[in-house]
Write a protein that holds these residues in place. Structure first.
Motif, mmCIF file in Angstrom:
data_model
loop_
_atom_site.group_PDB
_atom_site.id
_atom_site.type_symbol
_atom_site.label_atom_id
_atom_site.label_comp_id
_atom_site.label_asym_id
_atom_site.label_seq_id
_atom_site.Cartn_x
_atom_site.Cartn_y
_atom_site.Cartn_z
ATOM 1 N N MET A 43 0.825 -1.200 0.000
ATOM 2 C CA MET A 43 0.000 0.000 0.000
ATOM 3 C C MET A 43 0.865 1.258 0.000
ATOM 4 S SD MET A 43 -3.374 0.524 2.156
ATOM 5 C CE MET A 43 -4.004 2.052 2.659
ATOM 6 N N TYR A 44 2.095 1.159 0.538
ATOM 7 C CA TYR A 44 2.967 2.327 0.575
ATOM 8 C C TYR A 44 3.265 2.839 -0.833
ATOM 9 C CZ TYR A 44 6.996 5.312 1.307
ATOM 10 O OH TYR A 44 7.845 6.376 1.303
ATOM 11 N N SER A 45 3.539 1.926 -1.762
ATOM 12 C CA SER A 45 3.847 2.363 -3.127
ATOM 13 C C SER A 45 2.637 3.040 -3.762
ATOM 14 C CB SER A 45 4.317 1.193 -3.992
ATOM 15 O OG SER A 45 3.282 0.262 -4.196
ATOM 16 N N GLU A 46 1.448 2.550 -3.476
ATOM 17 C CA GLU A 46 0.237 3.168 -4.010
ATOM 18 C C GLU A 46 0.077 4.589 -3.473
ATOM 19 O OE1 GLU A 46 -2.310 0.181 -2.527
ATOM 20 O OE2 GLU A 46 -2.230 -1.019 -4.350
ATOM 21 N N ILE A 47 0.365 4.768 -2.205
ATOM 22 C CA ILE A 47 0.293 6.101 -1.593
ATOM 23 C C ILE A 47 1.316 7.030 -2.240
ATOM 24 C CG2 ILE A 47 0.689 7.405 0.543
ATOM 25 C CD1 ILE A 47 -0.475 4.886 2.010
ATOM 26 N N CYS A 48 2.521 6.540 -2.438
ATOM 27 C CA CYS A 48 3.563 7.348 -3.084
ATOM 28 C C CYS A 48 3.154 7.735 -4.498
ATOM 29 C CB CYS A 48 4.888 6.604 -3.098
ATOM 30 S SG CYS A 48 5.632 6.436 -1.475
ATOM 31 N N PHE A 49 2.580 6.780 -5.239
ATOM 32 C CA PHE A 49 2.114 7.081 -6.597
ATOM 33 C C PHE A 49 1.030 8.142 -6.566
ATOM 34 C CE2 PHE A 49 3.291 2.567 -8.201
ATOM 35 C CZ PHE A 49 4.592 2.969 -8.403
ATOM 36 N N PHE A 50 0.112 8.030 -5.619
ATOM 37 C CA PHE A 50 -0.963 9.010 -5.487
ATOM 38 C C PHE A 50 -0.390 10.412 -5.257
ATOM 39 C CE2 PHE A 50 -3.821 11.253 -2.433
ATOM 40 C CZ PHE A 50 -4.834 11.569 -3.321
ATOM 41 N N VAL A 51 0.554 10.521 -4.338
ATOM 42 C CA VAL A 51 1.176 11.819 -4.046
ATOM 43 C C VAL A 51 1.877 12.365 -5.289
ATOM 44 C CG1 VAL A 51 2.987 12.978 -2.695
ATOM 45 C CG2 VAL A 51 1.394 11.408 -1.566
ATOM 46 N N LYS A 52 2.597 11.520 -6.006
ATOM 47 C CA LYS A 52 3.321 11.956 -7.210
ATOM 48 C C LYS A 52 2.361 12.421 -8.303
ATOM 49 C CE LYS A 52 7.411 11.127 -5.633
ATOM 50 N NZ LYS A 52 8.143 12.219 -5.036
ATOM 51 N N ILE A 53 1.234 11.726 -8.455
ATOM 52 C CA ILE A 53 0.237 12.143 -9.450
ATOM 53 C C ILE A 53 -0.299 13.525 -9.113
ATOM 54 C CG2 ILE A 53 -2.109 11.720 -10.293
ATOM 55 C CD1 ILE A 53 -1.466 8.721 -10.086
ATOM 56 N N VAL A 54 -0.642 13.730 -7.859
ATOM 57 C CA VAL A 54 -1.181 15.031 -7.443
ATOM 58 C C VAL A 54 -0.145 16.119 -7.674
ATOM 59 C CG1 VAL A 54 -2.101 16.382 -5.521
ATOM 60 C CG2 VAL A 54 -2.759 13.975 -5.782
ATOM 61 N N GLN A 55 1.093 15.857 -7.309
ATOM 62 C CA GLN A 55 2.148 16.846 -7.495
ATOM 63 C C GLN A 55 2.386 17.148 -8.974
ATOM 64 O OE1 GLN A 55 5.259 14.915 -5.236
ATOM 65 N NE2 GLN A 55 4.692 15.988 -3.362
ATOM 66 N N ALA A 56 2.298 16.128 -9.823
ATOM 67 C CA ALA A 56 2.535 16.300 -11.254
ATOM 68 C C ALA A 56 1.332 16.918 -11.969
ATOM 69 C CB ALA A 56 2.869 14.952 -11.888
ATOM 70 N N GLY A 57 0.135 16.675 -11.449
ATOM 71 C CA GLY A 57 -1.063 17.213 -12.077
ATOM 72 C C GLY A 57 -1.628 16.337 -13.187
#
Length: 88
Positions: free
Chosen positions: A1-15
């Motif tokens: 689940m940690y990788s999914e959370i990291c991906f979510f944060v990166k998507i939001v940051q990237a837009g």
């Protein structure tokens, strides 16, 4: 689940999902599946997907604000560890 959370944060940051996938060096379909998996686990939609652009649901915004704080704390602790153990 940690990788999914990291991906979510990166998507939001990237837009954009495509931009986040490119930055992370993974396929866009992979990151989309990870986010869908996270949404299923949480039983909440996090992102509204549109023509390349994303927007956060209310729940997604709350979670992002929590996750980015956690991510910052993890980075801080990792940096401390590197300073205390320079040979690692």
């Amino acid at each position: 689940m940690y990788s999914e959370i990291c991906f979510f944060v990166k998507i939001v940051q990237a837009g954009k999902i495509a931009t986040a996938a490119s930055t992370l060096g993974i396929a866009q379909s992979t990151i989309s599946r990870k986010i869908s998996s996270l949404e299923k686990k949480l039983n909440h939609a996090l992102i509204r997907r549109g023509y390349g652009e994303i927007s956060l649901t209310d729940y997604g915004m709350k979670l992002y604000n929590s996750f980015k704080g956690i991510e910052a704390e993890i980075e801080k602790q990792m940096e401390k560890s590197r300073l205390c153990n320079p040979g690692l």
